[in-house]
Structures are given as C-alpha cells and as structure tokens.
Design an enzyme around this catalytic site. Structure first.
Site, PDB file in Angstrom:
ATOM      1  N   ASP A 172      28.786  60.688 100.536  1.00  0.00           N
ATOM      2  CA  ASP A 172      28.368  62.074 100.761  1.00  0.00           C
ATOM      3  C   ASP A 172      29.197  63.050  99.935  1.00  0.00           C
ATOM      4  O   ASP A 172      28.692  64.074  99.461  1.00  0.00           O
ATOM      5  CB  ASP A 172      28.505  62.427 102.236  1.00  0.00           C
ATOM      6  CG  ASP A 172      27.512  61.711 103.125  1.00  0.00           C
ATOM      7  OD1 ASP A 172      27.401  60.477 102.986  1.00  0.00           O
ATOM      8  OD2 ASP A 172      26.864  62.362 103.963  1.00  0.00           O
ATOM      9  N   CYS A 212      31.586  54.788 106.380  1.00  0.00           N
ATOM     10  CA  CYS A 212      31.001  56.072 105.983  1.00  0.00           C
ATOM     11  C   CYS A 212      29.649  56.346 106.631  1.00  0.00           C
ATOM     12  O   CYS A 212      29.079  55.524 107.324  1.00  0.00           O
ATOM     13  CB  CYS A 212      30.959  56.221 104.472  1.00  0.00           C
ATOM     14  SG  CYS A 212      32.641  56.168 103.748  1.00  0.00           S
ATOM     15  N   ASP A 213      29.153  57.544 106.320  1.00  0.00           N
ATOM     16  CA  ASP A 213      28.215  58.259 107.168  1.00  0.00           C
ATOM     17  C   ASP A 213      26.896  57.552 107.462  1.00  0.00           C
ATOM     18  O   ASP A 213      26.436  57.511 108.594  1.00  0.00           O
ATOM     19  CB  ASP A 213      27.911  59.614 106.552  1.00  0.00           C
ATOM     20  CG  ASP A 213      29.131  60.493 106.452  1.00  0.00           C
ATOM     21  OD1 ASP A 213      30.213  59.958 106.152  1.00  0.00           O
ATOM     22  OD2 ASP A 213      29.024  61.711 106.635  1.00  0.00           O
ATOM     23  N   LYS A 214      26.223  57.055 106.428  1.00  0.00           N
ATOM     24  CA  LYS A 214      24.899  56.465 106.642  1.00  0.00           C
ATOM     25  C   LYS A 214      24.960  54.947 106.659  1.00  0.00           C
ATOM     26  O   LYS A 214      24.019  54.298 107.130  1.00  0.00           O
ATOM     27  CB  LYS A 214      23.919  56.915 105.530  1.00  0.00           C
ATOM     28  CG  LYS A 214      23.934  58.400 105.246  1.00  0.00           C
ATOM     29  CD  LYS A 214      23.697  59.223 106.489  1.00  0.00           C
ATOM     30  CE  LYS A 214      23.939  60.700 106.266  1.00  0.00           C
ATOM     31  NZ  LYS A 214      25.317  61.063 105.920  1.00  0.00           N
ATOM     32  N   CYS A 217      36.841  59.534 105.006  1.00  0.00           N
ATOM     33  CA  CYS A 217      37.633  60.766 105.089  1.00  0.00           C
ATOM     34  C   CYS A 217      38.396  60.835 106.408  1.00  0.00           C
ATOM     35  O   CYS A 217      37.864  60.498 107.471  1.00  0.00           O
ATOM     36  CB  CYS A 217      36.741  61.986 104.931  1.00  0.00           C
ATOM     37  SG  CYS A 217      35.959  62.082 103.299  1.00  0.00           S
ATOM     38  N   GLU A 268      23.058  67.932 103.896  1.00  0.00           N
ATOM     39  CA  GLU A 268      24.095  68.535 104.713  1.00  0.00           C
ATOM     40  C   GLU A 268      24.616  69.805 104.031  1.00  0.00           C
ATOM     41  O   GLU A 268      24.669  69.886 102.801  1.00  0.00           O
ATOM     42  CB  GLU A 268      25.239  67.563 105.011  1.00  0.00           C
ATOM     43  CG  GLU A 268      26.105  67.171 103.854  1.00  0.00           C
ATOM     44  CD  GLU A 268      27.262  66.274 104.252  1.00  0.00           C
ATOM     45  OE1 GLU A 268      27.080  65.443 105.169  1.00  0.00           O
ATOM     46  OE2 GLU A 268      28.338  66.355 103.638  1.00  0.00           O
ATOM     47  N   SER A 310      27.814  68.249 107.659  1.00  0.00           N
ATOM     48  CA  SER A 310      28.872  67.255 107.605  1.00  0.00           C
ATOM     49  C   SER A 310      29.623  67.264 108.928  1.00  0.00           C
ATOM     50  O   SER A 310      29.691  68.288 109.613  1.00  0.00           O
ATOM     51  CB  SER A 310      29.832  67.577 106.458  1.00  0.00           C
ATOM     52  OG  SER A 310      31.059  66.887 106.603  1.00  0.00           O
TER      53      SER A 310
END
Length: 560
Positions: A88, A129-131, A201, A450, A476
């Site tokens: 991202d 991570c995000d996805k 992150c 985002e 985010s």
C-alpha cells in the site's frame, strides 16, 4: 498389471502419485530430485508472497527456509509456491492504489487454483500486510485443507532524536515542511530512517490488525502476530509451523474446524479491543463468506460497542507494535477479555486459546490494560447510518478527539483524492469544514482507494482536530481524526453522497451513530435525478471486470 501405489490414499496428493497413468507426474517429481520414499510422504505447499519490492515481504524467503526445514523434520515434503503481494505504501496518492484492494481477490484465487490443480495435502501460508493476510485467510477457508498461517511480522519502530515513529508519520511531516516547522534537511533525514527494515509498518494499521485477527482466529501459532520480522522468535514460529502442519494433515484438521462462528466473533472482539483498522469491516465479511459464516459491517459495529478499548497503539496512542509484543501480545488481550468471552476454543496448535493464554509469562498492563481499566468502554470502530449512508459507513472512533465526535459543518466537495489534497496543502480548507471525497468506492474508484495522503495532509497542516472528512473510499489504518469512510451506497451507485454540494450542512454524531445532511429526502432525490449516468473510469482489463462484479463496501467489496 503392475502395482504403482506409492502413497496412502488418505492424502490428496495420492491422485498425482499412484497408478500407471501417473507416470508423467512421478517422472517430473523424480526429475526434481524426489526419491521413492519422499513420494510416500505428505506434500506441503509453502505459499509465499515474498518479493523484492515490498518491505513487508522482502524477508519471507528466509522465513520460508525455516518453514521448509520444519516440514522436512516432521516427515513431509515442502514445495514453495509464490504469488503476488502489493505494498500500500508504494501506491498511495496515485492510480496504483486502485489495484490494491482488488489484489485481495487475485491472491485468494491464485492460491485456490494452484492448490487444487496440484492436489497438495496441506499448506503453510507466508504473508503480511493489508490485503495479503485477509486474502490468505479467505483462501484457507475456501479450500479447507489442513493449513497454518505465518504472518511476516511488524518492522521495528523508527527512532529519530530519541523518539519512536511509524512510517505513516512521515506523510504527516509533509505539512510541517510546507509550513516551515521543519527543514528540508530534517525531512530528508527522517525519510532515511522511517522504514528501518523488513516487516509491516510499525503501527496498528490494517496489516497488524489482520495479523492479530488471524492469531485470534486460531490459525497461527501463539505469539505470531506480534513477533517482529527481524526477531528470532519469528524464525522459531516459522519452523514450528512447518512441523505442525504435518500433524494437522495426519489429523485432518482443517480451517473450518477451527474458525467457527464463535471463533470469528472472538477474533473480531480482540481486533477492535486493540484499535483495529476500519478496513476490518471489508475483510471480516469476506473471510466469513469463504467460511460459510456471517459477519457484516453492522455486526462488527455491534461487537465494537460491547468491547472495551484495551491498547492504544500508534496511530491512536504512543505505544508501538514492539511495546504490544513485549507486553504479551494477543495472549495478553485474550487474558484480559477472558471474563467476557469463551476462550475454550481450539486453535491450530491443538490447544485452546485459554490454554495458550495461561502459558503467558508476561503481561504489561500499562500497554495492554485490563477491562476494569480500559481506555474506553467501546472498541476502535463505530458504524454510522443516516440519510448520507443508508447502508452504513465506518469511523475509527478510537482516533477521534472528543470535540470532533459530534460535529456539524459545511461540505467542501471534491471528485477525487488528488483535488482534496491540493486544496488542503494550499490552505483552501477552513476550520469546521467537512471535506467530501467521492467517486472512490469499489466500483467508482475503481478499487476503493485509501485516503491516507489526504488524511495525513490534514494532520500535517494542523486540521485534524477542526476539519472532518467523509468519503466512499477507504482509509489506511494509519488514519486518525474524524475521518468517515466506506459510505454506502457509493457515488457511482447514486448513493446520497453523490447529491452533496458545497455548503450543505453535514452532521456527524459518533455517539449517536449517525451521519446526515440537512436536506430533505425529496431534495436529495431531485439532485440525484439530475446526475448523468455513471461511466466506468477503466474499461478494459482486470479492474474493469472487478468494477462490474464487485459488491458494495458494506458487503465486504467481494466479487459476486
């Protein structure tokens, strides 16, 4: 006829090993170095999203080696298979972000087609991570063969002038640079240290929210979510996961055996208790769907209402993910919630959450509080409804200051994120305004970008406690302030947000659970009828197919 039976038929992989007709596959296996003895063992797929352009995944090749060693040690045969992962951070503020949420479905589908084509017996999935984590959870439940997840772990926090930072704070510093509060040299120096190594992150963004969700679902070994990317503990967990998957195959324990409706709800409760990202309202419904369970955005909102807020991790507080891990991680959260949730639920390591939590030796209650000393009686997210969001919208209420939890102000409408960011940096936004960013939904974006660039700009320019932002896009996990997203129906579907004009009075009431505009239903309908027919922004390729088939945000933005 000669007997060419090598493998016990209890293994899925027997169909590609046994029989005269499978001479071709056996030849391929032997050509890759496998012995007759190895042909008899369970075949374990190591699904790895390692790549060299993603800090959250750049180290996963090393973790894969640990997993493979564990599989071999336990009597299985490991095969590493790679799929994609998008960062991202590389896609914020430009059209590349359109591809990020849609990549979730690509990853899930790619795992499914490979695993079912090659008839693997069990899986260890490596990702972060995000996805990527939600995609892997979706794949595990869809395929439903023995599987275990190893999340890549957070990166270490950055340290600048004796203060800890996470990567999102660099974007906020851009506003300080423009206002002359820091120099260009200071800014560049911070650029050089803000992402200090591999891992997701170092904040309670979507990546770490979903890693915590996975552990709380019972699909990782205990301590996996908090174990940092560079930690020896992460390597040990990876190796132990390789060992454990062979037992899961022999015992035929599958993800749907573990992730029951009760386990799914427990996981959601854990997630909102530690400040989980608003993006969980997209991922939990999608995961539930694959597991033949149910979880809606509204149900998540109800869970959050009855869950105390126990840990203030960046961006909502001052603690880092390192603090969270050292305080006891998910195990400590489960202990804290034991009085209001059933922990006697079996996890992937063969023990219940209660048994795993009881083994915890350290619980720092300054970082992870008890229920009695919670920061707030409700969890991180709030779901709002009203004439602007008939099907709902979501806000990370744990990151909103008290004076902005109830706010009324004039609309400032923008048709994309870039225009809003330009106005913020030019000082064209006034205290009290409600910024409206539309045409950023799952269909209209496409891909539901985002808005971190916009929300970080508000913080950096000093507007985070005086200006609100609403959008049919998403945020985010780093977003803080009165930022409301996932407005459904979205602009492209002619939801009420499409009718807004500059100056319309918008009211936000987080405690009251409402988002509304001071317009009559007749006026909203009159304006909507005047709008031109929606036109897809992209008319070819995967994003066009995605835009045509994707559901609304309140349904998890899943492909129909």
């Amino acid at each position: 006829m000669e007997d060419f039976t090598y493998k016990n038929t209890k293994y899925r992989s027997a169909v590609v090993v046994n029989g005269m007709s499978m001479a071709g596959p056996r030849a391929h296996f032997r050509g890759m170095g496998l012995s007759n003895e190895e042909l008899r063992k369970p075949f374990i797929g190591i699904i790895n999203t390692h790549n060299e352009m993603h800090p959250g995944h750049v180290h996963l090749d090393k973790l894969a080696e640990q997993v493979k060693a564990g599989v071999s040690e336990a009597g299985g045969v490991p095969f590493e298979i790679n799929t994609i992962s998008i960062c991202d951070g590389f896609t914020q503020g430009h059209a590349g972000m359109c591809s990020v949420l849609p990549s979730r479905e690509v990853i899930t589908d790619s795992i499914e087609v490979y695993v079912n084509a090659h008839m693997l017996d069990g899986l260890v999935l490596l990702g972060g991570c995000d996805k990527i984590v939600p995609a892997m959870l979706m794949a595990m439940l869809r395929i439903n063969i023995p599987a275990i997840l190893v999340t890549g772990g957070p990166m270490m926090p950055a340290v600048y002038q004796s203060k800890s930072y996470a990567t999102y704070e660099l974007k906020e510093m851009a506003g300080k640079l423009l206002k002359g509060e820091i120099s260009k040299e200071e800014y560049e120096e911070m650029e050089g240290i803000m992402s200090p190594g591999p891992g997701s992150c170092a904040m309670m963004g979507t990546a770490n929210s979903m890693s915590i969700a996975a552990e709380a679902m019972g699909l990782t070994l205990p301590g996996c979510a908090g174990a940092h990317a560079v930690a020896g503990k992460k390597k040990r967990i990876a190796r132990q996961s390789g060992v454990r998957i062979v037992s899961l195959v022999e015992e035929n324990i599958c993800p749907r055996d573990i992730v029951t409706q009760e386990m799914l709800e427990l996981s959601a409760r854990v997630c909102v208790s530690v400040g989980g990202s608003t993006n969980i309202t997209l991922h939990y419904p999608a995961i539930a769907r694959e597991g033949r369970l149910h979880m809606t955005m509204n149900e998540l909102g109800e869970i959050s209402k009855t869950t105390p807020y126990l840990a203030k991790i960046k961006p909502s507080g001052v603690h880092t993910m390192l603090d969270f891990d050292e305080a006891g991680g998910v195990g400590a959260v489960l202990k804290a919630l034991s009085g209001m949730a059933d922990l006697d639920l079996m996890t992937v390591n063969g023990k219940t959450h209660r048994q795993n939590a009881d083994r915890l030796t350290s619980w720092n209650q300054e970082v992870i509080r008890t229920v009695e000393h919670a920061y707030a009686p409700e969890g991180s997210i709030a779901v709002l409804h009203g004439n602007l969001a008939p099907k709902g919208c979501v806000v990370k209420q744990s990151a909103v200051v008290a004076q902005m939890r109830k706010h009324t102000g004039p609309a400032r409408c923008f048709e994309c994120e870039e225009d809003a960011v330009k106005a913020i940096y030019e000082g064209a936004v006034k205290a009290g305004d409600v910024i409206v960013i539309r045409n950023e939904g799952p269909k209209g974006g496409p891909g539901m970008r985002e808005m971190l660039t916009a929300t970080a700009a508000l913080v950096g320019m000093g507007y985070s406690e005086t200006v609100a932002l609403i959008t049919d896009g998403r945020f985010s996990g780093a977003t803080r302030g009165p930022c409301i997203g996932h407005i459904s129906p979205e602009t492209s579907q002619r939801g009420p947000i499409a009718a807004l004009q500059d100056g319309d009075r918008i009211s936000i009431d987080i405690e009251g659970g409402s988002l509304s505009v001071e317009l009559s239903e007749d006026e909203i309908e009159r304006r909507l009828k005047k709008l031109p027919e929606f036109q897809y922004k992209i008319t070819e390729g995967y994003l066009y197919r995605y835009a045509r088939e994707v559901s609304s945000a309140d349904e998890g933005a899943v492909l129909k």
